[in-house]
Design an enzyme around this catalytic site. Structure first.
Site, short mmCIF file in Angstrom:
data_model
loop_
_atom_site.label_atom_id
_atom_site.label_comp_id
_atom_site.label_asym_id
_atom_site.label_seq_id
_atom_site.Cartn_x
_atom_site.Cartn_y
_atom_site.Cartn_z
N PHE A 220 0.83 -1.12 -0.62
CA PHE A 220 -0.12 0.24 0.24
C PHE A 220 0.83 1.33 -0.15
CE2 PHE A 220 -2.43 2.87 1.61
CZ PHE A 220 -3.96 3.45 1.02
N ASP B 232 1.91 -4.44 8.95
CA ASP B 232 0.66 -3.72 8.06
C ASP B 232 -0.64 -4.52 8.62
OD1 ASP B 232 -1.41 -2.20 7.72
OD2 ASP B 232 -0.29 -0.48 6.62
N TYR C 220 -10.27 2.16 10.80
CA TYR C 220 -12.15 2.63 10.10
C TYR C 220 -12.33 1.99 9.50
CZ TYR C 220 -8.03 4.30 7.04
OH TYR C 220 -7.00 4.22 6.18
N LYS C 221 -11.15 0.88 9.21
CA LYS C 221 -12.03 -0.02 8.22
C LYS C 221 -12.95 -1.08 8.70
CE LYS C 221 -8.00 0.01 5.33
NZ LYS C 221 -8.45 0.86 4.20
N ARG D 239 -12.89 -3.85 -6.53
CA ARG D 239 -12.79 -4.81 -5.24
C ARG D 239 -13.64 -4.24 -4.12
NH1 ARG D 239 -8.46 -2.68 -1.05
NH2 ARG D 239 -10.62 -1.41 -0.37
#
Length: 409
Positions: free
Chosen positions: A126, A195, A220-221, A368
């Site tokens: 990422f 991560d 937040y995911k 996705r």
């Protein structure tokens, strides 16, 4: 085997996590398949935020640092997240952003690696992970080395100080074997920063079982902490003498002595920087508390079942329309999302949004879809694929607006 509406109904009826759906604010008709980017809002978050704002802030004001325990929120919430990711109490601190925590973890690891100056990662990581590594390298006598995703283990050698990897890849959902990679790195004297942004709350994570060194992740995911929710940082207790470069006042041994010279706190507190963002922490805590009510083993099993259903229905309903499944076919090697490549991916995602199905696009041609077991039903997956089939059948991606925007992208 052909999947029928009866099959879907049986799956929903047997779902041990079905009750969690009512815990979230879900608009009627919405099929939300983007919880791997921003999780839905738990209903209980509204009451918590109202209490934090109207009672703790408006009425309590500064007395709430102690009265409402704001001052300990980073450690308190960190310990709760630790239960989700296989950490002991006192090994996780909540706060800051994932990017800042990457910087702190990298510099802490470097402080333990005298004589080693190479930071290693993979090219498809990422971007923020690589950006933070590149920025750090520019400030010191460091080399940022990026290799192909399958060349990481071969690139480990005596010059590498720190390896930074994402456990679940943000595009392909490929899961790296944390225990194996960490062991291989340790054989070469390399420390690893993991991560967990697409791992925590999505798959079973066991940091201490894998002998992990450091880890970071966002709130937040899958943890449903809200947009821009505070992140978290894990440091194994054996590394609590490390010295991260960012040394803010909440990382001081005695922050309220207001001493002019920095003295690092003992334990995980030395990884804190500034004042905890109380409003964000309050929302995050509700999402984490809700996650802790679910059994992670059951959650993972439902994630796999939802994903397998999605893939099977794509073959059954949309197999003729040119979609390429780019995730590992083995569910044990795949995180909680599915992704497909298509030459009209951007336009199709926009058409799906018009039909109230929310997924996301990742350049250059990837659709996705996040699989979030706490609030997705098997019926959601079936209905989402059916709406996609109708888009393909009617070739809604031929809309001029979408063609133009896709070309710009």
């Amino acid at each position: 085997m052909t999947i029928t509406p009866g099959t879907i109904a049986q799956m929903d009826a047997a779902d041990p996590l079905a009750r969690f759906r009512d815990e979230f604010a879900i608009r009627e008709g919405l099929i939300y398949l983007d919880g791997n980017s921003l999780g839905m809002m738990p209903k209980r978050t509204v009451a918590r935020m109202n209490r934090t704002i109207t009672e703790e802030w408006a009425d309590g004001l500064i007395t709430s640092w102690l009265g409402a325990d704001w001052v300990n929120s980073a450690a308190r919430i960190g310990d709760k997240i630790g239960q989700i990711i296989g950490a002991e109490a006192g090994e996780v601190i909540a706060g800051d952003s994932t990017s800042i925590n990457i910087f702190k973890a990298l510099t802490a690891a470097l402080s333990l690696q005298e004589g080693r100056r190479v930071l290693l990662t993979e090219t498809t990581n990422f971007p923020t992970d690589n950006y933070m590594m590149q920025g750090l390298a520019r400030f010191g006598d460091l080399e940022c080395r990026e290799v192909g995703p399958d060349a990481v283990l071969d690139a480990l050698d005596g010059s590498v100080a720190v390896l930074l990897l994402t456990q679940v890849h943000y595009k392909t959902a490929r899961i790296r074997d944390m225990a194996e990679v960490t062991a291989r790195a340790h054989e070469k004297g390399v420390l690893v920063v993991w991560d967990l942004s697409h791992s925590a709350g999505a798959i079973e994570v066991d940091l201490n079982g894998a002998n992990a060194d450091f880890a970071v992740g966002c709130g937040y995911k899958f943890l449903n902490g809200g947009p821009g929710a505070p992140a978290y940082l894990f440091a194994a207790k054996r590394h609590h003498h490390a010295n991260p470069v960012l040394t803010g006042w909440f990382g001081h041994a005695r922050p309220f002595d207001f001493d002019g010279a920095f003295e690092p706190a003992t334990g995980i507190d030395r990884f804190q920087c500034g004042t905890p963002p109380v409003l964000g922490m309050s929302a995050l805590e509700e999402g984490v508390d809700l996650m802790l009510e679910a059994d992670m083993g059951a959650l993972r099993q439902k994630s796999i079942a939802l994903s397998e259903l999605f893939v099977d229905l794509m073959g059954q309903c949309c197999g003729e329309y040119g979609f390429e499944f780019i995730c590992p076919k083995d569910s044990d090697e795949r995180g909680s999302q599915v992704a497909f490549a298509h030459d009209q991916a951007y336009a199709i995602i926009q058409a799906l949004k018009a039909r109230d199905v929310i997924g996301d696009f990742r350049a250059p041609n990837i659709m996705r879809f996040g699989i979030t077991p706490l609030y997705l039903s098997f019926s959601d997956i079936a209905e989402g694929v059916e709406r996609l089939r109708m888009i393909c059948e009617q070739r809604e991606w031929d809309w001029k607006e979408y063609r133009t925007r896709a070309a710009v992208t």
